[in-house]
Design a protein around this motif. Structure first.
Motif, PDB file in Angstrom:
ATOM      1  N   GLU A   1      38.448  48.589  33.178  1.00 39.13           N
ATOM      2  CA  GLU A   1      37.669  48.390  34.313  1.00 39.13           C
ATOM      3  C   GLU A   1      35.931  48.200  33.865  1.00 39.13           C
ATOM      4  O   GLU A   1      35.468  47.367  34.160  1.00 39.13           O
ATOM      5  N   ASN A   2      35.808  49.142  33.106  1.00 33.16           N
ATOM      6  CA  ASN A   2      34.206  49.127  32.467  1.00 33.16           C
ATOM      7  C   ASN A   2      34.044  48.109  31.465  1.00 33.16           C
ATOM      8  O   ASN A   2      32.770  47.836  31.249  1.00 33.16           O
ATOM      9  N   ASN A   3      35.005  47.243  31.067  1.00 34.56           N
ATOM     10  CA  ASN A   3      34.674  45.951  30.321  1.00 34.56           C
ATOM     11  C   ASN A   3      34.863  44.696  31.236  1.00 34.56           C
ATOM     12  O   ASN A   3      34.648  43.547  30.606  1.00 34.56           O
ATOM     13  N   ARG A   4      35.194  44.651  32.373  1.00 32.82           N
ATOM     14  CA  ARG A   4      35.543  43.543  33.294  1.00 32.82           C
ATOM     15  C   ARG A   4      34.381  42.325  33.279  1.00 32.82           C
ATOM     16  O   ARG A   4      34.654  41.277  33.347  1.00 32.82           O
TER      17      ARG A   4
ATOM     18  N   PHE B   1      38.503  42.561  28.570  1.00 32.80           N
ATOM     19  CA  PHE B   1      38.745  43.523  29.320  1.00 32.80           C
ATOM     20  C   PHE B   1      40.605  43.832  29.547  1.00 32.80           C
ATOM     21  O   PHE B   1      40.907  44.613  30.268  1.00 32.80           O
ATOM     22  N   ALA B   2      41.410  42.945  29.092  1.00 31.33           N
ATOM     23  CA  ALA B   2      42.689  42.947  29.018  1.00 31.33           C
ATOM     24  C   ALA B   2      43.393  42.075  27.918  1.00 31.33           C
ATOM     25  O   ALA B   2      42.957  40.997  27.634  1.00 31.33           O
TER      26      ALA B   2
ATOM     27  N   ARG C   1      38.026  34.369  35.398  1.00 31.42           N
ATOM     28  CA  ARG C   1      37.942  33.774  36.644  1.00 31.42           C
ATOM     29  C   ARG C   1      39.089  34.534  37.638  1.00 31.42           C
ATOM     30  O   ARG C   1      38.592  34.504  38.772  1.00 31.42           O
ATOM     31  N   ALA C   2      40.123  34.796  37.097  1.00 31.31           N
ATOM     32  CA  ALA C   2      41.057  35.485  38.147  1.00 31.31           C
ATOM     33  C   ALA C   2      40.637  36.664  38.807  1.00 31.31           C
ATOM     34  O   ALA C   2      40.577  36.872  40.084  1.00 31.31           O
ATOM     35  N   VAL C   3      40.098  37.510  38.034  1.00 32.29           N
ATOM     36  CA  VAL C   3      39.848  38.788  38.602  1.00 32.29           C
ATOM     37  C   VAL C   3      38.261  38.889  39.052  1.00 32.29           C
ATOM     38  O   VAL C   3      38.064  39.522  40.130  1.00 32.29           O
ATOM     39  N   ASN C   4      37.443  38.212  38.239  1.00 29.51           N
ATOM     40  CA  ASN C   4      35.844  38.575  38.833  1.00 29.51           C
ATOM     41  C   ASN C   4      35.623  37.115  39.801  1.00 29.51           C
ATOM     42  O   ASN C   4      34.771  37.796  40.659  1.00 29.51           O
ATOM     43  N   ALA C   5      35.915  36.128  39.659  1.00 29.66           N
ATOM     44  CA  ALA C   5      35.590  35.173  40.598  1.00 29.66           C
ATOM     45  C   ALA C   5      36.560  35.028  41.744  1.00 29.66           C
ATOM     46  O   ALA C   5      36.185  34.698  42.910  1.00 29.66           O
TER      47      ALA C   5
ATOM     48  N   VAL D   1      41.714  38.208  42.230  1.00 22.71           N
ATOM     49  CA  VAL D   1      43.050  38.549  42.237  1.00 22.71           C
ATOM     50  C   VAL D   1      43.292  40.258  41.765  1.00 22.71           C
ATOM     51  O   VAL D   1      42.455  40.496  40.969  1.00 22.71           O
ATOM     52  N   GLU D   2      44.211  40.613  42.625  1.00 22.18           N
ATOM     53  CA  GLU D   2      44.217  42.318  42.405  1.00 22.18           C
ATOM     54  C   GLU D   2      44.931  42.603  41.051  1.00 22.18           C
ATOM     55  O   GLU D   2      45.729  41.813  40.651  1.00 22.18           O
ATOM     56  N   VAL D   3      44.348  43.718  40.583  1.00 25.37           N
ATOM     57  CA  VAL D   3      44.672  43.980  39.165  1.00 25.37           C
ATOM     58  C   VAL D   3      45.861  44.873  39.180  1.00 25.37           C
ATOM     59  O   VAL D   3      45.918  46.128  40.129  1.00 25.37           O
ATOM     60  N   LEU D   4      47.098  44.834  38.627  1.00 23.92           N
ATOM     61  CA  LEU D   4      48.201  45.395  38.735  1.00 23.92           C
ATOM     62  C   LEU D   4      48.477  46.265  37.459  1.00 23.92           C
ATOM     63  O   LEU D   4      49.075  45.470  36.416  1.00 23.92           O
TER      64      LEU D   4
END
Length: 242
Positions: free
Chosen positions: A130-133, A138-139, A172-176, A179-182
């Motif tokens: 999370e701290n790197n998003r 970050f993944a 794009r998916a997570v920050n823009a 989309v939920e992170v699982l």
């Protein structure tokens, strides 16, 4: 149980491709669809893949315009509920698909799964940080599983990137697109270091900067982080150029 589709892209990697294939086909999971996209290998890779052809949903060996063109080609051939990407040289750990299926539950929904990845030299890397998003990678890509519906909604990989199209998609998916992170803190995949992204550190940092600017990051802060990372990685950058 949901259908899990896996895409492997490869070009001239006869040394490692069979181990990657076996890690997919040996999963104790009842509904797997496996797609392999080869970029026109000439070193015996194709002959190895053809040994498993009856267990593949789709296989082609032909030139492509780059890594992400090959990935997009593979994704378009899938029909599963969820899609995972595992490149030649990388591999899934036993039970990975069961973990993914249990995490998603009955329906994938609008979320992206990440698990932990064991890097060859770096060691275990958390599947989502999370701290790197907003500040960097970050993944890890080998543990990412994306519902087909999410690809349909927000699009595939940007083929204009040579090295960090996967980072562009994640950002794009997570920050823009929000989309939920699982995230499940279980080892899902092994990553073999030494690929193109490890060899071209500066190009990757430049692409990372491009992604941040593209999606509205503060330019001053983005360039500041870029400079810090170049300084931090300068020995690796200089070594890679030799």
């Amino acid at each position: 149980m949901m259908k899990i589709s896996i895409v492997t892209i490869v070009r001239n990697d006869a040394e490692h491709i069979e181990e990657t294939i076996k890690s997919v086909l040996s999963q104790n999971y009842p509904d797997i669809e496996y797609v392999i996209i080869d970029g026109g290998s000439t070193d015996g890779t194709v002959e190895i893949i053809e040994k498993y052809k009856t267990q593949l949903a789709f296989f082609v060996s032909e030139p492509d315009s780059g890594i992400y063109n090959a990935m997009n080609k593979g994704i378009r051939k899938t029909t599963g509920d969820v899609v995972g990407m595992i490149n030649s040289g990388d591999k899934y750990y036993p039970g990975a698909f069961q973990t993914v299926s249990q995490a998603f539950g009955e329906t994938p929904g609008r979320k992206i799964f990440w698990g932990d990845v064991q890097y060859e030299h770096l060691g275990r890397v958390r599947g989502f940080r999370e701290n790197n998003r907003y500040i960097g990678a970050f993944a890890p890509h080998p543990s990412m599983f994306v519902p087909r519906a999410v690809y349909d909604e927000i699009g595939l990989y940007d083929e204009s990137f040579r090295l960090l199209g996967d980072y562009d998609f994640m950002y794009r998916a997570v920050n823009a697109e929000k989309v939920e992170v699982l995230y499940v803190p279980e080892l899902i995949a092994y990553y073999l270091e030494g690929g193109l992204s490890d060899q071209r550190i500066y190009r990757c940092l430049a692409d990372e900067l491009r992604v941040k600017i593209k999606y509205g990051a503060n330019p001053f802060y983005a360039y500041f982080l870029f400079g810090l990372k170049v300084i931090k990685n300068l020995p690796r950058i200089l070594l890679a150029k030799k």
